[in-house]
Structures are given as structure tokens and as C-alpha cells.
Enzyme design. Structure first.
Site, mmCIF file in Angstrom:
data_model
loop_
_atom_site.group_PDB
_atom_site.id
_atom_site.type_symbol
_atom_site.label_atom_id
_atom_site.label_comp_id
_atom_site.label_asym_id
_atom_site.label_seq_id
_atom_site.Cartn_x
_atom_site.Cartn_y
_atom_site.Cartn_z
ATOM 1 N N LYS A 45 8.549 -4.293 0.451
ATOM 2 C CA LYS A 45 8.499 -5.770 0.417
ATOM 3 C C LYS A 45 8.722 -6.296 -1.001
ATOM 4 O O LYS A 45 9.524 -7.189 -1.226
ATOM 5 C CB LYS A 45 7.126 -6.277 0.923
ATOM 6 N N ARG A 75 -1.824 -12.034 5.640
ATOM 7 C CA ARG A 75 -2.226 -10.690 6.052
ATOM 8 C C ARG A 75 -3.292 -10.721 7.132
ATOM 9 O O ARG A 75 -3.753 -9.653 7.570
ATOM 10 C CB ARG A 75 -2.807 -9.955 4.842
ATOM 11 N N ARG A 120 -1.632 2.165 -10.570
ATOM 12 C CA ARG A 120 -2.304 1.258 -9.628
ATOM 13 C C ARG A 120 -3.505 1.955 -9.052
ATOM 14 O O ARG A 120 -3.398 3.062 -8.519
ATOM 15 C CB ARG A 120 -1.326 0.851 -8.513
ATOM 16 N N ARG A 151 -5.807 1.443 3.313
ATOM 17 C CA ARG A 151 -4.854 0.319 3.343
ATOM 18 C C ARG A 151 -4.115 0.278 4.683
ATOM 19 O O ARG A 151 -3.860 -0.791 5.239
ATOM 20 C CB ARG A 151 -3.855 0.421 2.174
ATOM 21 N N ARG A 194 5.091 6.566 -6.573
ATOM 22 C CA ARG A 194 4.792 5.459 -7.494
ATOM 23 C C ARG A 194 3.546 5.766 -8.327
ATOM 24 O O ARG A 194 3.452 5.352 -9.479
ATOM 25 C CB ARG A 194 4.605 4.153 -6.714
HETATM 26 P P1 AP5 Z 1 7.333 -1.737 -2.864
HETATM 27 O O1 AP5 Z 1 8.552 -2.562 -2.891
HETATM 28 O O2 AP5 Z 1 6.302 -1.935 -3.926
HETATM 29 O O3 AP5 Z 1 6.651 -1.849 -1.424
HETATM 30 P P2 AP5 Z 1 5.584 -2.877 -0.907
HETATM 31 O O4 AP5 Z 1 5.829 -3.031 0.550
HETATM 32 O O5 AP5 Z 1 5.606 -4.120 -1.754
HETATM 33 O O6 AP5 Z 1 4.293 -2.001 -1.159
HETATM 34 P P3 AP5 Z 1 2.938 -2.307 -1.906
HETATM 35 O O7 AP5 Z 1 2.244 -0.974 -1.950
HETATM 36 O O8 AP5 Z 1 3.109 -3.014 -3.196
HETATM 37 O O9 AP5 Z 1 2.330 -3.284 -0.858
HETATM 38 P P4 AP5 Z 1 0.921 -3.551 -0.370
HETATM 39 O O10 AP5 Z 1 1.201 -4.487 0.718
HETATM 40 O O11 AP5 Z 1 0.063 -2.404 0.005
HETATM 41 O O12 AP5 Z 1 0.241 -4.040 -1.727
HETATM 42 P P5 AP5 Z 1 0.009 -5.489 -2.321
HETATM 43 O O13 AP5 Z 1 0.340 -5.390 -3.752
HETATM 44 O O14 AP5 Z 1 0.625 -6.549 -1.498
HETATM 45 O O15 AP5 Z 1 7.794 -0.214 -2.790
HETATM 46 C C1 AP5 Z 1 6.871 0.853 -2.855
HETATM 47 C C2 AP5 Z 1 7.540 2.028 -3.604
HETATM 48 O O16 AP5 Z 1 8.649 2.494 -2.841
HETATM 49 C C3 AP5 Z 1 8.104 1.611 -4.975
HETATM 50 O O17 AP5 Z 1 7.912 2.668 -5.865
HETATM 51 C C4 AP5 Z 1 9.593 1.377 -4.691
HETATM 52 O O18 AP5 Z 1 10.386 1.643 -5.823
HETATM 53 C C5 AP5 Z 1 9.882 2.340 -3.557
HETATM 54 N N1 AP5 Z 1 10.860 1.827 -2.599
HETATM 55 C C6 AP5 Z 1 11.031 0.543 -2.184
HETATM 56 N N2 AP5 Z 1 12.017 0.462 -1.272
HETATM 57 C C7 AP5 Z 1 12.483 1.735 -1.099
HETATM 58 C C8 AP5 Z 1 13.504 2.306 -0.283
HETATM 59 N N3 AP5 Z 1 14.235 1.550 0.546
HETATM 60 N N4 AP5 Z 1 13.695 3.636 -0.355
HETATM 61 C C9 AP5 Z 1 12.942 4.422 -1.191
HETATM 62 N N5 AP5 Z 1 11.975 3.940 -2.021
HETATM 63 C C10 AP5 Z 1 11.739 2.608 -1.946
HETATM 64 O O19 AP5 Z 1 -1.582 -5.637 -2.122
HETATM 65 C C11 AP5 Z 1 -2.485 -4.814 -2.823
HETATM 66 C C12 AP5 Z 1 -3.904 -5.184 -2.441
HETATM 67 O O20 AP5 Z 1 -4.165 -6.558 -2.797
HETATM 68 C C13 AP5 Z 1 -4.245 -5.124 -0.939
HETATM 69 O O21 AP5 Z 1 -4.585 -3.829 -0.516
HETATM 70 C C14 AP5 Z 1 -5.436 -6.112 -0.865
HETATM 71 O O22 AP5 Z 1 -6.612 -5.530 -1.352
HETATM 72 C C15 AP5 Z 1 -5.006 -7.203 -1.840
HETATM 73 N N6 AP5 Z 1 -4.244 -8.277 -1.184
HETATM 74 C C16 AP5 Z 1 -2.940 -8.609 -1.438
HETATM 75 N N7 AP5 Z 1 -2.570 -9.631 -0.642
HETATM 76 C C17 AP5 Z 1 -3.650 -9.948 0.116
HETATM 77 C C18 AP5 Z 1 -3.872 -10.893 1.140
HETATM 78 N N8 AP5 Z 1 -2.908 -11.729 1.547
HETATM 79 N N9 AP5 Z 1 -5.099 -10.926 1.725
HETATM 80 C C19 AP5 Z 1 -6.088 -10.107 1.325
HETATM 81 N N10 AP5 Z 1 -5.937 -9.168 0.365
HETATM 82 C C20 AP5 Z 1 -4.722 -9.086 -0.234
#
Ligand code: AP5
Length: 190
Positions: A13, A88, A133, A144, A127
Site C-alpha cells: 500500500k 481500518r 520498525r 498484525r 524490510r
Molecule cells: P509497503 O509498501 O510498506 O506495504 P504496506 O502495505 O504499506 O505495509 P505496511 O507494513 O507498512 O502496512 P501496515 O498496514 O501493517 O502498517 P501501517 O504503517 O499502516 O511494502 C512492504 C515491503 O514490501 C517494503 O519493503 C516494500 O519495498 C516491499 N514491496 C512493496 N511492494 C512490493 C512488490 N510488489 N513486490 C515485492 N516487494 C514489495 O501501520 C502500522 C501500525 O500503525 C498498525 O499496526 C497500527 O498499530 C497503527 N495504525 C496505522 N493506521 C491505523 C488505523 N487506521 N487505525 C488504528 N491503528 C492504526
């Protein structure tokens, strides 16, 4: 245009959100990034979120709804924005709808990333070697994923009911995922 990028941890994402931000010229709003910055800055929201995020649980709805409410009312969001990691929960989705209704706007499209769990874990572990992280380890990843299945996945049904969801094959290479999203949104080829 108001877009939501939807999917499990590691689905891509954030990666696609940054590409779309450049391509469409509207800001990306990543609640994960905003919360990590708040933790680093030791703000009130950051102090509330830090331990919760490290456990892989969801930060309280009230905290993230407030963050998104403040951010979307800023001038650079006037032409639209791309949401990464929000909503979410069903409560967050309803709050977003209400917020947008008051602004006379609505969600244009929800892009749902399909990636299997083995690949998600592979990406998270890769990552973890490149970035620091607190939530990128196998145990927290499992938590998660639990949070995703229990609280977040149902949000997709909410948007399916509004006929807004388009799926992308997130197992493809980054460029191919970008191309598939471009087709869904009828963007000119880059
Ligand atoms: P990346 O693009 O970072 O993927 P992502 O889907 O954004 O994954 P995240 O782990 O960042 O998402 P998340 O939803 O768990 O965490 P968030 O920060 O939102 O890609 C991941 C890796 O894969 C990278 O290394 C990238 O280079 C690689 N990659 C990407 N595309 C690829 C491809 N096509 N092929 C191969 N490799 C690829 O949330 C973190 C925490 O914050 C949550 O757990 C929660 O505690 C809190 N939080 C955030 N939002 C909320 C909310 N709305 N409500 C409550 N708590 C929240």
C-alpha cells in the site's frame, strides 16, 4: 479524487501510495507514517500509540479519526487525497463517510491488494533488515495479521456494498501493480 489503498501488512500500500501521489498530484495520507512520526516527536497521540503499535494492535479509533479529520481539512487535500492504512475498522469507515459528507465529497475508489501470507511475511522480514520498525518481526506480524482479519477485513464488505472495490494482484512486481492500478483509475500510461 479520494482513494483508499486497502490490504494486509506488507501488501504494498505504502509503496503504491507514494507512486500515485507523484502521478496524480494529490497527497498521500498514511496513518502508519503519521503515527510513527508522532511517536518520534513524543506528541500526546504518539505516547498513546507507541506501545500499541509495537504489539501489532490497532490504535484507538478516536486517535486516528482525529488525525485524519485534521489532515483532510488542510488546503492541500482540496483536490483529493490517497489514504494508506485508513480506515481500518468499520467505525473509522463510518467516520470517514460522515466527514466527507459534511465536506460534500465521497470516496472514489477502494483498491484492495491481494497478497498471500507467506509473501507478506517474506516482505516484512526483508524490510526488518533494511529499516528499523518496532513491529517488523514474526511475532508482531502474526498479531498484525490477526488485527487485520478480525477488525480490518470486514471494512472491505462495507465498501463492496457501495460498489467501490477493485482488486489488484499485489503478488506482481511493483511496476506491474502500478500498471494495474493505472488501468483501474484510467490514468495515462507513465
Ligand atoms: P509497503 O509498501 O510498506 O506495504 P504496506 O502495505 O504499506 O505495509 P505496511 O507494513 O507498512 O502496512 P501496515 O498496514 O501493517 O502498517 P501501517 O504503517 O499502516 O511494502 C512492504 C515491503 O514490501 C517494503 O519493503 C516494500 O519495498 C516491499 N514491496 C512493496 N511492494 C512490493 C512488490 N510488489 N513486490 C515485492 N516487494 C514489495 O501501520 C502500522 C501500525 O500503525 C498498525 O499496526 C497500527 O498499530 C497503527 N495504525 C496505522 N493506521 C491505523 C488505523 N487506521 N487505525 C488504528 N491503528 C492504526
Amino acid at each position: 479524487m479520494i482513494l483508499i489503498l486497502f490490504g494486509p501488512p506488507g501488501a504494498g500500500k505504502g509503496t503504491q501510495c507514494s507512486i500515485l501521489e507523484e502521478r496524480i498530484g494529490i497527497p498521500k495520507l498514511s496513518t502508519g507514517d503519521i503515527l510513527r512520526q508522532a511517536v518520534a516527536d513524543k506528541t500526546h497521540a504518539g505516547k498513546q500509540a507507541e506501545a500499541i503499535m509495537a504489539r501489532g494492535e490497532l490504535v484507538p479509533d478516536s486517535v486516528v479519526i482525529q488525525i485524519i479529520g485534521d489532515r483532510t481539512s488542510q488546503p492541500d487535500c482540496g483536490k483529493g487525497f490517497i489514504l494508506d492504512g485508513f480506515p481500518r475498522t468499520e467505525k473509522q469507515a463510518a467516520a470517514l463517510d460522515e466527514m466527507l459528507k459534511q465536506q460534500g465529497r465521497q470516496v472514489h475508489k477502494v483498491i484492495a491488494f491481494d497478497v498471500n501470507e507467506e509473501e507478506l511475511l517474506r516482505r516484512i522480514l526483508k524490510r526488518s533488515k533494511e529499516e528499523n520498525r518496532a513491529d517488523d518481526n514474526p511475532e508482531t506480524f502474526r498479531k498484525r495479521m490477526q488485527s487485520y482479519h478480525a477488525q480490518t477485513a470486514p471494512v472491505l464488505h462495507y465498501y463492496k456494498g457501495q460498489n467501490l472495490v477493485a482488486h489488484v494482484d499485489g503478488m506482481q512486481a511493483v511496476e506491474q501493480v502500478t500498471a494495474q492500478i493505472g488501468k483501474i483509475l484510467n490514468l495515462q500510461a507513465a
